[in-house]
Design an enzyme around this catalytic site. Sequence first.
Site, short mmCIF file in Angstrom:
data_model
loop_
_atom_site.label_atom_id
_atom_site.label_comp_id
_atom_site.label_asym_id
_atom_site.label_seq_id
_atom_site.Cartn_x
_atom_site.Cartn_y
_atom_site.Cartn_z
N HIS A 53 -37.45 -47.46 -23.33
CA HIS A 53 -37.17 -46.18 -24.07
C HIS A 53 -36.83 -45.14 -22.77
O HIS A 53 -37.55 -44.47 -22.32
CB HIS A 53 -38.42 -45.74 -24.53
CG HIS A 53 -38.42 -46.31 -26.14
ND1 HIS A 53 -39.61 -46.38 -26.63
CD2 HIS A 53 -37.61 -46.97 -26.77
CE1 HIS A 53 -39.62 -47.06 -27.92
NE2 HIS A 53 -38.31 -47.37 -28.19
N HIS A 55 -40.63 -53.97 -26.25
CA HIS A 55 -41.71 -53.64 -27.09
C HIS A 55 -42.17 -54.68 -28.07
O HIS A 55 -43.12 -54.45 -28.72
CB HIS A 55 -41.18 -52.46 -28.00
CG HIS A 55 -40.58 -51.29 -26.97
ND1 HIS A 55 -39.12 -51.01 -26.90
CD2 HIS A 55 -41.21 -50.29 -26.28
CE1 HIS A 55 -38.96 -50.25 -26.09
NE2 HIS A 55 -40.18 -49.41 -25.68
N GLU A 101 -43.23 -51.05 -31.02
CA GLU A 101 -44.49 -51.81 -30.74
C GLU A 101 -45.17 -52.23 -31.93
O GLU A 101 -45.75 -53.02 -32.18
CB GLU A 101 -45.18 -51.49 -29.48
CG GLU A 101 -46.17 -52.15 -28.93
CD GLU A 101 -47.05 -51.73 -27.78
OE1 GLU A 101 -48.11 -51.83 -27.84
OE2 GLU A 101 -46.39 -50.79 -27.29
N SER A 133 -39.79 -42.24 -25.75
CA SER A 133 -41.04 -42.95 -24.73
C SER A 133 -42.24 -42.42 -25.13
O SER A 133 -42.65 -41.15 -24.71
CB SER A 133 -40.52 -42.74 -23.38
OG SER A 133 -41.62 -43.12 -22.38
N SER A 134 -43.01 -43.26 -25.71
CA SER A 134 -44.39 -42.62 -26.19
C SER A 134 -45.27 -42.29 -25.09
O SER A 134 -46.05 -41.09 -25.05
CB SER A 134 -45.14 -43.79 -26.95
OG SER A 134 -46.48 -43.51 -27.21
N ASN A 135 -45.05 -43.10 -23.97
CA ASN A 135 -46.10 -42.73 -22.68
C ASN A 135 -45.62 -41.57 -22.06
O ASN A 135 -46.48 -40.83 -21.67
CB ASN A 135 -46.26 -43.90 -21.77
CG ASN A 135 -45.03 -44.22 -21.05
OD1 ASN A 135 -45.08 -43.78 -19.94
ND2 ASN A 135 -44.28 -45.01 -21.69
#
Length: 364
Positions: free
Chosen positions: A76, A109, A161, A257-259
């Site tokens: 991402h 993912h 994911e 981007s989740s993180n």
Amino acid sequence: MPTSSPAPVSLPLPSVPRMRRSREEIEAAVPVAGPKRVLLAAPRGYCAGVDRAVIAVEKALEHYGAPVYVRKQIVHNRHVVSTLEERGAVFVDETDEVPEGALVIFSAHGVSPAVVRSAEERRLRTIDATCPLVTKVHREAVRFAKDDYEILLIGHEGHEEVEGTYGEAPEHTQIVNNPDEADTIEVRDPDKLIWLSQTTLSVDETMEIVRRLRARFPNLQDPPSDDICYATSNRQAAIKKIAPQADLVIVVGSANSSNSVRLVEVALEYGAKASHRVDFASQVDESWFEGVATVGVTSGASVPEVLVRDVLALLADYGYGQVDEVVTAEEDILFSLPKELRATLKEKGDSSRGLGGRGARPTR
């Protein structure tokens, strides 16, 4: 009869770079108390799983030639995706968009068994670039479903994911998106229950969800090992140390981007006066610097270091030339490239890069 006029044609205006206010204008607007400095988080940027996935696409293009199809974004990050597109990668949403018999790479993912079956039905050649830490969670889901456990999967519904992990055992799995859902979810058997998680979540929020679940279901079991990956945990730990000292935190990373998004939230939660996410240095608004002495800088786990260097260069133009690296962990994890690709590299005599992972923290 009068002739009708042709319909008006709308032409987009050319993109004009925004004129930035000067350093002098910013400093005159709100004076800065104290010396200017940057606190640069380490670790930051690429993790081993991301590095492995990006190298997999690069090596596939090198040895098989373009086009190489990739299901979803390989990681991402807008810059990474556009760079690979320029080299011949074609990103698709689903395998039915890939010509029969062509090569497709599964993103870092992970994918569900249904996606694997779809690829097989279309006789696609596949390279599985799923991060090994995500694969670990998939195997946990399969194992506990086989033992008839109900799985509470903590994660964001709709994230690739989570879709992949859920797809391993959909009849045994419920998704828990946030702490409030932990207070209302109903389970089949509270004595045969385990939680798993998306690897890129906020550590603190995940533990709060688990705390609330366990208050309702005391026999809830933990996963055999941490599901939140080392890179996510390390980057959050670094920004937690920086945030209390920062007037501003800039997180380099993409919106999907989740993180990276979690890093913005963690910075604010741990005391940063302001925090913003950008894909590129050009998106930094210089008005953020008004009255700011200390700027924290970090980047998500799918961000190449060149994008961080661009932000540091911009900050230097505005007087933030002193950069102090705040090191909270050392990372030396390496992952082997996907087995399908390793076989080709061996056959071609390519020994240039068989591992993914930086093996050391990034340098300025």
